[in-house]
Design a protein around this motif. Structure first.
Motif, short mmCIF file in Angstrom:
data_model
loop_
_atom_site.label_atom_id
_atom_site.label_comp_id
_atom_site.label_asym_id
_atom_site.label_seq_id
_atom_site.Cartn_x
_atom_site.Cartn_y
_atom_site.Cartn_z
N VAL A 52 -2.70 6.63 -11.95
CA VAL A 52 -2.85 5.24 -12.41
C VAL A 52 -1.82 4.93 -13.50
O VAL A 52 -1.18 3.88 -13.47
CB VAL A 52 -4.29 4.97 -12.89
CG1 VAL A 52 -4.40 3.58 -13.52
CG2 VAL A 52 -5.26 5.10 -11.73
N ALA A 53 -1.64 5.83 -14.45
CA ALA A 53 -0.66 5.60 -15.52
C ALA A 53 0.75 5.46 -14.94
O ALA A 53 1.52 4.59 -15.38
CB ALA A 53 -0.71 6.74 -16.53
N ALA B 70 -5.61 -1.72 -6.87
CA ALA B 70 -6.76 -0.93 -6.47
C ALA B 70 -6.24 0.46 -6.13
O ALA B 70 -5.09 0.62 -5.74
CB ALA B 70 -7.45 -1.56 -5.26
N PHE B 71 -7.10 1.46 -6.29
CA PHE B 71 -6.66 2.83 -6.04
C PHE B 71 -7.86 3.70 -5.70
O PHE B 71 -8.99 3.36 -6.01
CB PHE B 71 -5.95 3.41 -7.27
CG PHE B 71 -6.83 3.47 -8.49
CD1 PHE B 71 -7.58 4.60 -8.77
CD2 PHE B 71 -6.92 2.38 -9.36
CE1 PHE B 71 -8.40 4.64 -9.88
CE2 PHE B 71 -7.74 2.42 -10.47
CZ PHE B 71 -8.48 3.56 -10.74
N TRP B 72 -7.58 4.80 -5.04
CA TRP B 72 -8.58 5.84 -4.82
C TRP B 72 -7.86 7.17 -4.74
O TRP B 72 -6.69 7.23 -4.39
CB TRP B 72 -9.45 5.59 -3.59
CG TRP B 72 -8.72 5.52 -2.28
CD1 TRP B 72 -8.32 4.38 -1.64
CD2 TRP B 72 -8.31 6.61 -1.45
NE1 TRP B 72 -7.68 4.69 -0.47
CE2 TRP B 72 -7.66 6.06 -0.33
CE3 TRP B 72 -8.42 7.99 -1.53
CZ2 TRP B 72 -7.13 6.84 0.71
CZ3 TRP B 72 -7.88 8.77 -0.51
CH2 TRP B 72 -7.26 8.19 0.59
N ALA C 38 0.86 -1.18 0.00
CA ALA C 38 0.00 0.00 0.00
C ALA C 38 0.90 1.24 0.00
O ALA C 38 1.89 1.29 0.73
CB ALA C 38 -0.91 0.01 1.23
N TYR C 39 0.55 2.19 -0.84
CA TYR C 39 1.33 3.43 -0.96
C TYR C 39 0.39 4.62 -0.95
O TYR C 39 -0.68 4.59 -1.55
CB TYR C 39 2.12 3.45 -2.27
CG TYR C 39 3.10 2.31 -2.39
CD1 TYR C 39 4.38 2.43 -1.88
CD2 TYR C 39 2.73 1.12 -3.02
CE1 TYR C 39 5.29 1.38 -2.00
CE2 TYR C 39 3.63 0.07 -3.13
CZ TYR C 39 4.91 0.21 -2.61
OH TYR C 39 5.79 -0.83 -2.72
N ILE D 202 -2.79 3.70 -3.31
CA ILE D 202 -2.79 2.57 -4.23
C ILE D 202 -2.49 1.31 -3.44
O ILE D 202 -1.79 1.35 -2.43
CB ILE D 202 -1.77 2.74 -5.39
CG1 ILE D 202 -0.36 2.85 -4.84
CG2 ILE D 202 -2.13 3.94 -6.24
CD1 ILE D 202 0.70 2.69 -5.90
N TYR D 203 -3.07 0.21 -3.88
CA TYR D 203 -2.90 -1.08 -3.23
C TYR D 203 -2.52 -2.09 -4.30
O TYR D 203 -3.16 -2.14 -5.36
CB TYR D 203 -4.21 -1.53 -2.56
CG TYR D 203 -4.76 -0.52 -1.60
CD1 TYR D 203 -4.36 -0.51 -0.27
CD2 TYR D 203 -5.68 0.43 -2.01
CE1 TYR D 203 -4.86 0.43 0.63
CE2 TYR D 203 -6.19 1.37 -1.13
CZ TYR D 203 -5.77 1.36 0.18
OH TYR D 203 -6.27 2.29 1.06
N ILE D 204 -1.50 -2.89 -4.02
CA ILE D 204 -1.05 -3.92 -4.96
C ILE D 204 -1.05 -5.25 -4.21
O ILE D 204 -0.42 -5.38 -3.16
CB ILE D 204 0.37 -3.61 -5.48
CG1 ILE D 204 0.39 -2.22 -6.12
CG2 ILE D 204 0.84 -4.69 -6.46
CD1 ILE D 204 1.78 -1.65 -6.30
N GLU D 205 -1.79 -6.22 -4.76
CA GLU D 205 -1.89 -7.55 -4.15
C GLU D 205 -1.67 -8.60 -5.23
O GLU D 205 -1.92 -8.36 -6.40
CB GLU D 205 -3.28 -7.75 -3.55
CG GLU D 205 -3.63 -6.76 -2.46
CD GLU D 205 -5.03 -6.96 -1.92
OE1 GLU D 205 -5.78 -7.83 -2.43
OE2 GLU D 205 -5.39 -6.24 -0.97
N PRO D 206 -1.26 -9.80 -4.83
CA PRO D 206 -1.11 -10.88 -5.82
C PRO D 206 -2.43 -11.21 -6.51
O PRO D 206 -3.50 -11.11 -5.90
CB PRO D 206 -0.65 -12.08 -4.99
CG PRO D 206 -0.15 -11.51 -3.70
CD PRO D 206 -0.91 -10.23 -3.48
N TRP D 207 -2.35 -11.58 -7.77
CA TRP D 207 -3.52 -12.04 -8.53
C TRP D 207 -3.02 -12.99 -9.61
O TRP D 207 -2.40 -12.55 -10.57
CB TRP D 207 -4.29 -10.88 -9.15
CG TRP D 207 -5.44 -11.34 -9.99
CD1 TRP D 207 -5.46 -11.47 -11.35
CD2 TRP D 207 -6.71 -11.78 -9.55
NE1 TRP D 207 -6.66 -11.96 -11.77
CE2 TRP D 207 -7.46 -12.15 -10.67
CE3 TRP D 207 -7.30 -11.90 -8.30
CZ2 TRP D 207 -8.76 -12.63 -10.59
CZ3 TRP D 207 -8.59 -12.38 -8.23
CH2 TRP D 207 -9.30 -12.73 -9.36
#
Length: 130
Positions: free
Chosen positions: A75-76, A60-62, A35-36, A48-53
């Protein structure tokens, strides 16, 4: 159009964000998820959130409402940064009612793909490493 059910609220502060990120710190240390914060000069503008998939990652982001003008840039930039990671692809799931987010991802040339149930998902295909 709210993806996060109104969260964060208008009073969300940098201190609130630090507390939230403290919770994510354990995941980060274990290399489970990341998470950043997206920081402005005086406050948190988003996260922003980065998780394994699968063989890749889920992003995910907001951003707060008054920072929507920078959402595409954020996002870019994150997708460009993740392009250097050894990932097969990056999935970005959105709430089906988030039409603005869907249009944003389409403008960034992401394509619809299978993803988490109950979401409209998009993929950014990563080049193979090496």
């Amino acid at each position: 159009e709210l993806q996060w059910n109104g969260w964060p609220g208008p009073a969300f502060t940098l201190a609130d964000n630090v507390a939230d990120l403290t919770m994510h710190h354990t995941e980060f240390r274990r290399n489970e998820a990341y998470a950043y914060s997206v920081l402005g000069p005086e406050r948190c503008l988003g996260c922003i959130y980065i998780e394994p998939w699968g063989g890749g990652a889920q992003l995910a982001f907001w951003v707060v409402d008054d920072a929507l003008s920078i959402e595409g840039e954020v996002v870019a930039a994150v997708l460009g940064w993740l392009g250097g990671w050894p990932l097969e692809r990056v999935i970005v799931p959105l709430h089906p009612a988030n039409r603005r987010g869907q249009a944003l991802l389409e403008s960034l040339r992401l394509v619809r793909c299978p993803g988490p149930e109950g979401h409209v998902s998009f993929a950014a295909v990563q080049a193979p490493p090496g």
